[in-house]
Design an enzyme around this catalytic site. Structure first.
Site, PDB file in Angstrom:
ATOM      1  CG  ASP A 292      -4.805  -8.070   3.608  1.00 49.30           C
ATOM      2  OD1 ASP A 292      -3.937  -8.279   2.242  1.00 49.30           O
ATOM      3  OD2 ASP A 292      -5.468  -7.083   3.788  1.00 49.30           O
ATOM      4  CD  GLU A 339      -3.521  -8.186  -1.410  1.00 50.43           C
ATOM      5  OE1 GLU A 339      -3.339  -7.964  -2.221  1.00 50.43           O
ATOM      6  OE2 GLU A 339      -4.059  -7.603  -0.372  1.00 50.43           O
ATOM      7  CG  ASP A 392      -9.923 -12.278   1.246  1.00 52.29           C
ATOM      8  OD1 ASP A 392     -10.199 -12.528   1.905  1.00 52.29           O
ATOM      9  OD2 ASP A 392      -9.175 -11.544   1.083  1.00 52.29           O
TER      10      ASP A 392
END
Length: 496
Positions: A292, A339, A392
């Site tokens: 991430d 990401e 998200d």
């Protein structure tokens, strides 16, 4: 290889006990993936959740979430009886996790299992402790002290010597809390026992598991308590700066995450040993791992500690590609997904290109009619992982209801949406993802189920109500598996 998979966290699996676990429904879901001709099951971080219930804010970088330990499997092990937990009310809504309820009711049952466990042969348990000595003793000690301090952050512990890890103070606490420490070790033993069984079953069926690790760690974590020198802390052990994102069109005051910033100079001095340990553990846990906020390795946004918004932060230089080259020299080439969402500078793009890792493409970001978007499928290259939306993002149906007319007009024109039904829009999105040149496509389970915003997993920068969606036991039907399998075959993402 062209392939596809489904994104759904363990917590979202059906179960009778308030939250998804590594029990029979997880095995049924793997069977569903096989029937649907999928290759990947992507999950969110499996570490213990802290305040706010986010898997991206954890007490540990290594430990597993005790909520995912299956109670029925503990019963099969002879550590519980069904009546110990079958009549407990785990939550009013079977499609939502009631985290407060789970927290209050699950640990007493796990304590009962632990008391029974102590009467069994502990040979395998002791071997597990030896094999995980690098982290588990510190984690169990951290959690024991934390509960002794009514759950307070380690920065608020009353005993300054424990806060600063004075050897004598730690020895004294250990000597008087051996049973409590063993309890936390027991939870990890059972977690990883169940996890390895589940992962082995998935791999035997041809399913690979994509894990997820946040770039940052929580301030209230064993990682920061044990290794304060690896973070930007002052002499009182308070952060000097914290992580976040600057203001943009979506967030006028930016995003204040609150995670402590890494002391990258110190990490380099230690030859990145902490990161090597973390990534090596992830490589053992998962078949592939998504990192991430990948761009934070090139440049990261540093916000003065104590600020109430992210408006007054500044950009700092990260370790860059040299970090990944060093990691590769020690661990070999790791199967990593980067990401890389958000505003990307030329240096970030170069770091991603030099790393060779696939980046991410999100279709829900593609349809701004005012400008050409890199997220439109005709702009993709092969080395990417394509999503309609991530954890998200809203579901397709929720996204569509919130979109302005110009965006929706362009979206429907691009996807050739000939019908205004929600079903048609969802499957046009999915087909566009499957048809693109990108090697890998991952679709949220909520979109296959054609659910709305009620099934959204997370709204960034909000606290409460997130991470709660759960599937129902009847959701994974043979009809749906066949539909997914058909589209998988049609677009050449199936080798079975």
């Amino acid at each position: 290889m062209r392939a596809s998979g489904i994104l759904m966290h363990i917590s979202s699996l059906p179960s009778d006990y308030g939250i998804g676990t590594m029990g029979k429904e997880a095995y049924k879901f793997i069977d569903f993936l096989v029937e649907a001709k999928q290759v990947y099951w992507q999950i969110l971080p499996i570490c213990p959740t802290s305040y706010g219930d986010s898997p991206y804010q954890s007490f540990s970088t290594h430990a597993g979430n005790p909520y995912f330990i299956d109670l029925d499997m503990l019963t099969e092990d002879g550590l519980l009886k069904k009546e110990d937990y079958k009549n407990i009310k785990w939550g009013a809504d079977k499609h939502r996790v009631d985290y407060e309820n789970i927290y209050n009711k699950r640990f007493p049952i796990l304590r009962k299992a632990f008391e029974n466990f102590k009467q069994t042969d502990l040979t395998e348990f002791n071997l597990f402790l030896e094999e995980n000595e690098s982290w588990i003793s510190n984690y169990a000690l951290f959690m024991s002290i934390k509960y002794e301090n009514n759950g307070k952050s380690w920065l608020e512990w009353e005993d300054e010597d424990l806060k600063r890890r004075d050897p004598h103070a730690l020895w004294t606490f250990k000597s008087s809390h051996e049973d409590d420490i063993m309890f936390w070790e027991f939870l990890q033993f059972k977690f990883f026992e169940q996890w390895q069984q589940l992962k082995s079953y998935a791999n035997e069926k041809g399913i690979q598991i994509i894990g997820d690790i946040p770039i940052y760690v929580a301030l209230d974590s064993a990682a920061v308590w044990v290794h304060p020198d690896l973070f930007e802390l002052d002499e009182d052990l308070n952060p000097t700066a914290v992580a976040g994102c600057p203001p943009d069109a979506f967030s006028p005051t930016g995003q204040l995450w609150g995670n402590p910033i890494y002391n990258w100079e110190r990490h380099k001095e230690t030859e990145y040993s902490w990161w090597i340990d973390r990534l090596s553990a992830s490589a053992e846990l998962y078949d592939m791992v998504r990192i991430d906020h990948f761009r934070g390795f090139d440049g990261y946004y540093s916000i003065p500690y104590g600020d109430e918004t992210a408006e007054y932060g500044h950009w700092c230089q990260g370790p860059g590609i040299e970090f990944f080259r060093f990691i590769e020299s020690r661990l070999g080439k790791l199967p990593i997904i980067a990401e890389d969402l958000g505003f990307l500078t030329p240096s970030v793009l170069k770091m991603l290109s030099d790393s060779g890792f696939p980046g991410m493409k999100v279709l829900e970001f593609a349809f701004d009619p005012r400008e050409e978007s890199n997220y439109l499928p005709h702009n993709y290259d092969k080395n990417c992982v394509v999503y309609v939306g991530t954890h998200d993002n809203d579901t397709i149906i929720g996204w569509a209801k919130d979109m302005d007319k110009d965006t929706m007009r362009f979206c429907k024109k691009y996807l050739d949406v000939e019908s205004d039904t929600e079903h048609n829009l969802v499957w046009k999105f999915i087909k566009a993802a499957f048809a693109c040149v990108g090697d890998t496509v991952i679709i949220q389970m909520q979109d296959y189920l054609e659910l709305g915003s009620e099934a959204r997993m997370n709204i960034p920068s909000t606290l409460g109500g997130n991470w709660a969606w759960r599937a129902g036991k009847r959701d994974f039907t043979k009809k749906l598996a066949k539909e997914i399998a058909d589209i998988t075959r049609t677009y050449g993402r199936c080798e079975r």
